[in-house]
Structures are given as C-alpha cells and as structure tokens.
Design an enzyme around this catalytic site. Structure first.
Site, PDB file in Angstrom:
ATOM      1  N   ASP A 178     -20.161   1.796  61.651  1.00 36.80           N
ATOM      2  CA  ASP A 178     -21.280   2.069  62.568  1.00 36.80           C
ATOM      3  C   ASP A 178     -20.769   2.411  63.969  1.00 36.80           C
ATOM      4  O   ASP A 178     -21.275   1.893  64.963  1.00 36.80           O
ATOM      5  CB  ASP A 178     -22.226   0.864  62.597  1.00 36.80           C
ATOM      6  N   SER A 221     -30.297  -6.350  65.917  1.00 37.23           N
ATOM      7  CA  SER A 221     -31.198  -6.168  64.785  1.00 37.23           C
ATOM      8  C   SER A 221     -31.619  -7.518  64.199  1.00 37.23           C
ATOM      9  O   SER A 221     -32.660  -7.618  63.561  1.00 37.23           O
ATOM     10  CB  SER A 221     -30.537  -5.296  63.733  1.00 37.23           C
ATOM     11  N   LYS A 277     -24.330 -14.004  70.350  1.00 36.69           N
ATOM     12  CA  LYS A 277     -25.246 -13.262  69.485  1.00 36.69           C
ATOM     13  C   LYS A 277     -25.923 -14.259  68.573  1.00 36.69           C
ATOM     14  O   LYS A 277     -25.251 -15.102  67.974  1.00 36.69           O
ATOM     15  CB  LYS A 277     -24.421 -12.264  68.668  1.00 36.69           C
TER      16      LYS A 277
HETATM   17  P1  ADP Z   1     -26.885  -4.816  66.784  1.00 39.13           P
HETATM   18  O1  ADP Z   1     -26.208  -5.244  65.544  1.00 39.13           O
HETATM   19  O2  ADP Z   1     -28.303  -5.226  66.718  1.00 39.13           O
HETATM   20  O3  ADP Z   1     -26.754  -3.358  67.097  1.00 39.13           O
HETATM   21  P2  ADP Z   1     -25.021  -5.286  68.971  1.00 39.13           P
HETATM   22  O4  ADP Z   1     -23.889  -6.209  68.723  1.00 39.13           O
HETATM   23  O5  ADP Z   1     -24.681  -3.824  68.956  1.00 39.13           O
HETATM   24  O6  ADP Z   1     -26.215  -5.644  67.987  1.00 39.13           O
HETATM   25  O7  ADP Z   1     -25.665  -5.667  70.380  1.00 39.13           O
HETATM   26  C1  ADP Z   1     -26.824  -5.000  70.884  1.00 39.13           C
HETATM   27  C2  ADP Z   1     -26.637  -4.700  72.373  1.00 39.13           C
HETATM   28  O8  ADP Z   1     -26.375  -5.911  73.108  1.00 39.13           O
HETATM   29  C3  ADP Z   1     -25.445  -3.800  72.661  1.00 39.13           C
HETATM   30  O9  ADP Z   1     -25.751  -2.428  72.565  1.00 39.13           O
HETATM   31  C4  ADP Z   1     -25.065  -4.225  74.088  1.00 39.13           C
HETATM   32  O10 ADP Z   1     -25.867  -3.554  75.047  1.00 39.13           O
HETATM   33  C5  ADP Z   1     -25.374  -5.716  74.108  1.00 39.13           C
HETATM   34  N1  ADP Z   1     -24.156  -6.487  73.755  1.00 39.13           N
HETATM   35  C6  ADP Z   1     -23.796  -6.921  72.526  1.00 39.13           C
HETATM   36  N2  ADP Z   1     -22.647  -7.602  72.546  1.00 39.13           N
HETATM   37  C7  ADP Z   1     -22.233  -7.611  73.824  1.00 39.13           C
HETATM   38  C8  ADP Z   1     -21.085  -8.180  74.516  1.00 39.13           C
HETATM   39  N3  ADP Z   1     -20.128  -8.834  73.850  1.00 39.13           N
HETATM   40  N4  ADP Z   1     -21.009  -8.000  75.850  1.00 39.13           N
HETATM   41  C9  ADP Z   1     -21.970  -7.315  76.512  1.00 39.13           C
HETATM   42  N5  ADP Z   1     -23.054  -6.764  75.937  1.00 39.13           N
HETATM   43  C10 ADP Z   1     -23.207  -6.906  74.610  1.00 39.13           C
HETATM   44 MG    MG Z   2     -25.278  -2.236  67.755  1.00 43.00          MG
END
Ligand code: ADP
Ligand code: MG
Length: 285
Positions: free
Chosen positions: A146, A18, A37
């Site tokens: 969440d 996001s 991230k």
């Molecule tokens: P948001 O806060 O926007 O939902 P997320 O942390 O859930 O962000 O990350 C979004 C997407 O990125 C996840 O649904 C996943 O597919 C991928 N992702 C995030 N962190 C990881 C990780 N540590 N390893 C692999 N994929 C990841």
């Molecule tokens: Mg997420």
C-alpha cells in the site's frame, strides 16, 4: 495489561485510520512523544485477528532508519482495542506536501525528489531483501502492498519514514499466499493486480513508480472516473509527461518502474545503482 495503558498520557489526535484513531501520546517515564494507533478488534473475525498479530510481528522486526519504528503494543480488553506504540513523525505525510505544492502551483525540486526516492528505496530494500540475521535464517520478505503518499511519513528533519504496514504480507506465509484481493488505493494498483494475479515485490515497485510520478506531476499517472476505466489505463501503461523542468534521468527511472510487465521492472537493489541515487547515497554521510 492495565499498567501499559497508564504509561502514556494521551495528547491530540493526529489522524484517523481505517480501524481507529492515531493519537500523539507522551511516555510518562521520560516524556518522549510517540504515536499510538488504536485498532478496534470487536468486528474482526478470528482470521483477521490472527492476521493482525502477524502484522504486528512483522513491524517489530523491521528496524530501519526509513521505516516507522515500532515500539510496543498492548491490549485493552475492556474496550476491545489494540494499541500500537510507534515513532511519531512530526513532518506529517507526503500527501499533504503534494497537496500544498499543487495549491501553490509549485513543483518539488528535482534534488528533493531524488533524495526522497533514495530513502524510499532503502526502506523497500529492507523489506524486499531482508538482511541475514546473525542467528541464521533470514527474516521473510515483506511486501508493503500500500505504498502511496498518505503512507509515507516525514520526521522533523524531512527524513522519510515508510509506514502503515497494515496491508503488508509476509511472502512465504502459506496462510496469506492467496490473499490476492487488493484493498489499497486503486490509483497505484499494478497491472498484475488488475489482472487478479499474485502480488509480488515488483507490484511495490510499480506503486513506487506511481508515487515518484506524483511527486513530479502532483497528480497520479493513471486516473479515471470509474474503476474499469482506471483498470484499462493501468493495463495500457501509457504514462503522461511529467513537467519539463525534470531531467530525462528521472523520466526514465519512472518509466522503468511503470513497465506493464512486472518482470521488466527493476528491483529496489537495481534502482539503488542509478547514478543520481549513488550521488544521493554518497551525500548522506
Ligand atoms: P490507515 O491504515 O488507516 O491508513 P495510517 O497508519 O496510514 O492508517 O495513519 C493514518 C494517518 O495518521 C496518516 O496518513 C498520518 O497522517 C497519521 N499518522 C499515522 N501514523 C503516524 C505517525 N507515526 N506519526 C505521525 N502521523 C501519523
Ligand atoms: Mg494509511
């Protein structure tokens, strides 16, 4: 500083969050592949920035085999970006597993469901029932807020890693006590949240109930075309049947987590005592 930025080689983008992208990176010192991230803080208020710092501080304290491991963070002031370096989960997230099963008209085998639930409960236990620290005062209770398939990651060995603590709150933080507004996925929103009451550990249990239901039925338990229609169904708490192939034990576990009255829902510790979960725990070592 600038050195931290140059410590990692950027690889491909693996997701979009996001606040920015999630990218695979390689640590130059040892070649280890990690996930990074990036969070754009340009449009954030001072309060939001403080919240972000608080969240990162929660993450670095949570060290558990079923919680995505946080490594470090660094700030790129020139581009107003905060980078969070974490464990890379190469198995993707649970939402793609559910999507694939639905597409191929396959169910997730019951022993797999129990194993995933067990791992999630261990992660939630760590958040909700912080272990005492050697130094004295225990860590604060963390609410995930969440829990949903997209925030449950899998590693190469199909181990579950609870991730995306972006909305999580430390329960005794007076600054966020009144942060009642629900910003997560409405499908898994609990009745108390629909009623604009305080989020608590049992609200995470409700979301877990929705998640376990979805692992079995391959669709969320409460669905509606409008927010108000969804809210009404959640408050009623009538759970559609899961496929016949699943046991009554599993059906009852889901029902217990999806009780409209949050006081009646079991805690993570209580759920870990279920026979089937005890069997999973015994098989782990
Ligand atoms: P948001 O806060 O926007 O939902 P997320 O942390 O859930 O962000 O990350 C979004 C997407 O990125 C996840 O649904 C996943 O597919 C991928 N992702 C995030 N962190 C990881 C990780 N540590 N390893 C692999 N994929 C990841
Ligand atoms: Mg997420």
């Amino acid at each position: 500083g600038q050195t931290a930025l140059t410590n990692f080689d950027p690889l491909e983008v693996i997701g979009s969050g996001s606040f920015g992208l999630i990218r695979k990176v390689r640590r130059k010192t040892d070649g280890k592949v990690l996930a990074r991230k990036e969070i754009d803080y340009r449009k954030m208020s001072d309060r939001e920035k403080r919240q972000l710092v608080a969240e990162v501080n929660i993450l670095r304290e949570l060290r558990h085999p079923h919680i995505v491991r946080y490594y470090e963070r660094y700030v790129d002031r020139d581009n107003c970006l905060i980078y969070i370096i974490m464990e890379y989960c190469e198995g993707g997230d649970l939402s793609s597993v559910i999507k694939r099963c639905r597409k191929e008209s396959r169910t997730i085998p019951e022993p797999v469901v129990w194993s995933l639930v067990t791992q999630l409960l261990l992660a939630l236990c760590e958040c909700h029932h912080p272990p005492p620290k050697r130094s004295g005062t225990p860590r604060a209770v963390v609410l995930h807020r969440d829990i949903k398939p997209d925030n449950v990651f899998l590693d190469a060995e199909q181990n579950i890693k609870l991730g995306d603590f972006g909305l999580s709150r430390v329960m005794d933080d007076p600054d966020t006590q009144f942060a009642r507004t629900y910003v997560g996925t409405p499908f898994y929103m609990s009745p108390e949240l629909v009623n604009e009451a305080q989020y608590n550990t049992k609200s995470d249990i409700w979301s877990l109930g929705c998640l376990v239901y979805e692992m079995c039925a391959l669709e969320p338990p409460f669905q509606a075309k409008s927010q108000s229609g969804l809210a009404a169904k959640i408050k009623l708490g009538k759970i559609p049947e899961i496929p016949k192939c699943y046991s009554n034990e599993l059906r009852n576990a889901i029902k217990s987590m999806l009780q409209v009255n949050h006081a009646k829902r079991p805690t993570a510790v209580e759920l870990l005592k279920l026979d089937r979960i005890q069997i999973c725990l015994a098989q782990r070592d």
